[in-house]
Scaffold this motif. Structure first.
Motif, PDB file in Angstrom:
ATOM      1  N   UNK A 162     -15.678   6.505 -44.977  1.00 50.65           N
ATOM      2  CA  UNK A 162     -16.206   7.505 -45.916  1.00 50.65           C
ATOM      3  C   UNK A 162     -15.468   8.840 -45.735  1.00 50.65           C
ATOM      4  N   UNK A 163     -15.062   9.421 -46.832  1.00 52.17           N
ATOM      5  CA  UNK A 163     -14.254  10.638 -46.793  1.00 52.17           C
ATOM      6  C   UNK A 163     -14.913  11.737 -45.967  1.00 52.17           C
ATOM      7  N   UNK A 164     -16.234  11.887 -46.111  1.00 52.57           N
ATOM      8  CA  UNK A 164     -16.919  12.956 -45.396  1.00 52.57           C
ATOM      9  C   UNK A 164     -17.096  12.653 -43.907  1.00 52.57           C
ATOM     10  N   UNK A 165     -16.750  11.437 -43.451  1.00 54.23           N
ATOM     11  CA  UNK A 165     -16.799  11.117 -42.018  1.00 54.23           C
ATOM     12  C   UNK A 165     -15.544  11.606 -41.299  1.00 54.23           C
ATOM     13  N   UNK A 166     -14.558  12.045 -42.056  1.00 52.95           N
ATOM     14  CA  UNK A 166     -13.291  12.498 -41.485  1.00 52.95           C
ATOM     15  C   UNK A 166     -13.224  14.014 -41.429  1.00 52.95           C
ATOM     16  N   UNK A 167     -12.442  14.497 -40.492  1.00 50.99           N
ATOM     17  CA  UNK A 167     -12.088  15.918 -40.443  1.00 50.99           C
ATOM     18  C   UNK A 167     -10.565  15.985 -40.482  1.00 50.99           C
ATOM     19  N   UNK A 168     -10.020  16.861 -41.299  1.00 50.39           N
ATOM     20  CA  UNK A 168      -8.582  17.055 -41.385  1.00 50.39           C
ATOM     21  C   UNK A 168      -8.191  18.137 -40.391  1.00 50.39           C
ATOM     22  N   UNK A 169      -7.427  17.761 -39.376  1.00 49.33           N
ATOM     23  CA  UNK A 169      -6.943  18.692 -38.351  1.00 49.33           C
ATOM     24  C   UNK A 169      -5.592  19.214 -38.824  1.00 49.33           C
ATOM     25  N   UNK A 170      -5.611  20.401 -39.436  1.00 50.19           N
ATOM     26  CA  UNK A 170      -4.386  20.922 -40.036  1.00 50.19           C
ATOM     27  C   UNK A 170      -3.370  21.384 -38.994  1.00 50.19           C
ATOM     28  N   UNK A 171      -3.824  21.733 -37.793  1.00 50.03           N
ATOM     29  CA  UNK A 171      -2.886  22.148 -36.755  1.00 50.03           C
ATOM     30  C   UNK A 171      -2.034  20.978 -36.266  1.00 50.03           C
ATOM     31  N   UNK A 228     -17.245  -0.992 -55.068  1.00 48.43           N
ATOM     32  CA  UNK A 228     -18.210  -0.453 -56.032  1.00 48.43           C
ATOM     33  C   UNK A 228     -19.614  -1.012 -55.802  1.00 48.43           C
ATOM     34  N   UNK A 229     -19.744  -2.002 -54.931  1.00 50.28           N
ATOM     35  CA  UNK A 229     -21.041  -2.589 -54.597  1.00 50.28           C
ATOM     36  C   UNK A 229     -21.813  -1.581 -53.745  1.00 50.28           C
ATOM     37  N   UNK A 230     -22.908  -1.040 -54.286  1.00 56.75           N
ATOM     38  CA  UNK A 230     -23.644   0.012 -53.580  1.00 56.75           C
ATOM     39  C   UNK A 230     -24.289  -0.480 -52.289  1.00 56.75           C
ATOM     40  N   UNK A 231     -24.616  -1.759 -52.182  1.00 53.81           N
ATOM     41  CA  UNK A 231     -25.168  -2.268 -50.924  1.00 53.81           C
ATOM     42  C   UNK A 231     -24.090  -2.227 -49.843  1.00 53.81           C
ATOM     43  N   UNK A 232     -22.902  -2.725 -50.158  1.00 53.15           N
ATOM     44  CA  UNK A 232     -21.783  -2.663 -49.213  1.00 53.15           C
ATOM     45  C   UNK A 232     -21.481  -1.208 -48.856  1.00 53.15           C
ATOM     46  N   UNK A 233     -21.390  -0.357 -49.859  1.00 54.66           N
ATOM     47  CA  UNK A 233     -21.054   1.048 -49.641  1.00 54.66           C
ATOM     48  C   UNK A 233     -22.104   1.742 -48.770  1.00 54.66           C
ATOM     49  N   UNK A 234     -23.367   1.428 -48.995  1.00 51.66           N
ATOM     50  CA  UNK A 234     -24.436   2.018 -48.187  1.00 51.66           C
ATOM     51  C   UNK A 234     -24.325   1.591 -46.732  1.00 51.66           C
ATOM     52  N   UNK A 235     -23.998   0.324 -46.496  1.00 58.82           N
ATOM     53  CA  UNK A 235     -23.823  -0.164 -45.124  1.00 58.82           C
ATOM     54  C   UNK A 235     -22.660   0.544 -44.428  1.00 58.82           C
ATOM     55  N   UNK A 277      -4.245   4.677 -47.487  1.00 61.14           N
ATOM     56  CA  UNK A 277      -4.470   5.051 -48.877  1.00 61.14           C
ATOM     57  C   UNK A 277      -5.766   5.811 -49.023  1.00 61.14           C
ATOM     58  N   UNK A 278      -5.946   6.368 -50.195  1.00 62.59           N
ATOM     59  CA  UNK A 278      -7.141   7.123 -50.541  1.00 62.59           C
ATOM     60  C   UNK A 278      -7.769   6.424 -51.747  1.00 62.59           C
ATOM     61  N   UNK A 279      -9.054   6.102 -51.638  1.00 65.26           N
ATOM     62  CA  UNK A 279      -9.761   5.422 -52.716  1.00 65.26           C
ATOM     63  C   UNK A 279     -10.565   6.446 -53.516  1.00 65.26           C
ATOM     64  N   UNK A 280     -10.359   6.462 -54.821  1.00 67.78           N
ATOM     65  CA  UNK A 280     -11.054   7.389 -55.707  1.00 67.78           C
ATOM     66  C   UNK A 280     -12.161   6.672 -56.459  1.00 67.78           C
ATOM     67  N   UNK A 281     -13.286   7.335 -56.598  1.00 66.43           N
ATOM     68  CA  UNK A 281     -14.344   6.872 -57.484  1.00 66.43           C
ATOM     69  C   UNK A 281     -14.033   7.548 -58.822  1.00 66.43           C
ATOM     70  N   UNK A 282     -13.382   6.826 -59.684  1.00 66.91           N
ATOM     71  CA  UNK A 282     -12.881   7.394 -60.932  1.00 66.91           C
ATOM     72  C   UNK A 282     -14.016   7.871 -61.822  1.00 66.91           C
ATOM     73  N   UNK A 283     -15.107   7.118 -61.905  1.00 65.33           N
ATOM     74  CA  UNK A 283     -16.210   7.509 -62.783  1.00 65.33           C
ATOM     75  C   UNK A 283     -16.877   8.795 -62.329  1.00 65.33           C
ATOM     76  N   UNK A 284     -16.977   9.005 -61.029  1.00 64.69           N
ATOM     77  CA  UNK A 284     -17.639  10.205 -60.519  1.00 64.69           C
ATOM     78  C   UNK A 284     -16.648  11.341 -60.240  1.00 64.69           C
ATOM     79  N   UNK A 285     -15.363  11.044 -60.280  1.00 65.96           N
ATOM     80  CA  UNK A 285     -14.361  12.066 -60.007  1.00 65.96           C
ATOM     81  C   UNK A 285     -14.396  12.536 -58.563  1.00 65.96           C
TER      82      UNK A 285
END
Length: 153
Positions: free
Chosen positions: A96-105, A133-140, A65-73
């Motif tokens: 974290x979304x930015x830790x991934x690379x989408x390999x379109x090939x 939503x816990x920023x301490x967990x998210x930061x870790x 699944x994909x998790x959205x931060x609804x408040x930040x869009x």
């Protein structure tokens, strides 16, 4: 990699890392196609079930699944299912979304961690989700994957 401001143009905007997005890797020929929205805009459910491999090509599981931060869009995480047998005993990970690379090939994601490192990652099971939503967990989590927290962009 820079992200074109509009498909088919040579103008560039900020990089995927600068906007907190997943990198897109693979053949650039498909970037200028007009036969669909991908790879810059995609339905989130079209990414669910995609395989995830590491840089060595080892199977790390699949996107559940994909998790959205609804408040930040923003896209916050991809939920990765790893391990287990026939869906039993799988461990889930918020990647974290930015830790991934989408390999379109190869129509898969690449995550730059070894299988052994993933086994030690902060994870959870389907019945006991963390408070994402816990920023301490998210930061870790972001620190573990060496990803800049998306909420700072």
């Amino acid at each position: 990699m820079t992200i074109p401001t509009q498909p088919g143009t040579n103008q560039s905007a900020r990089t995927a890392a600068e906007v907190g997005g997943a990198r897109i890797i693979g053949s650039t020929e498909s970037f200028d196609r007009a036969d669909g929205p991908g790879p810059f805009l995609m339905l989130s459910d079209s990414l669910e079930g995609n395989d995830v491999v590491n840089a060595a090509g080892e199977d790390l599981g699949e996107i559940k699944g994909i998790m959205l931060d609804v408040q930040r869009g923003r896209i916050a995480y991809a939920v990765l299912s790893f391990g287990g047998f026939l869906g039993m005993g799988n461990k889930l990970f918020a990647i974290p979304w930015q830790a991934l690379a989408l390999d379109i090939d190869h129509k898969r994601f690449v995550l730059d961690v070894s299988e052994e490192r993933l086994k030690s990652a902060p994870g959870f099971d389907k019945d006991h989700w963390p408070s994402m939503a816990d920023l301490q967990w998210a930061s870790e989590v972001h620190s573990f994957y060496q990803a800049d927290p998306y909420w700072r962009h």
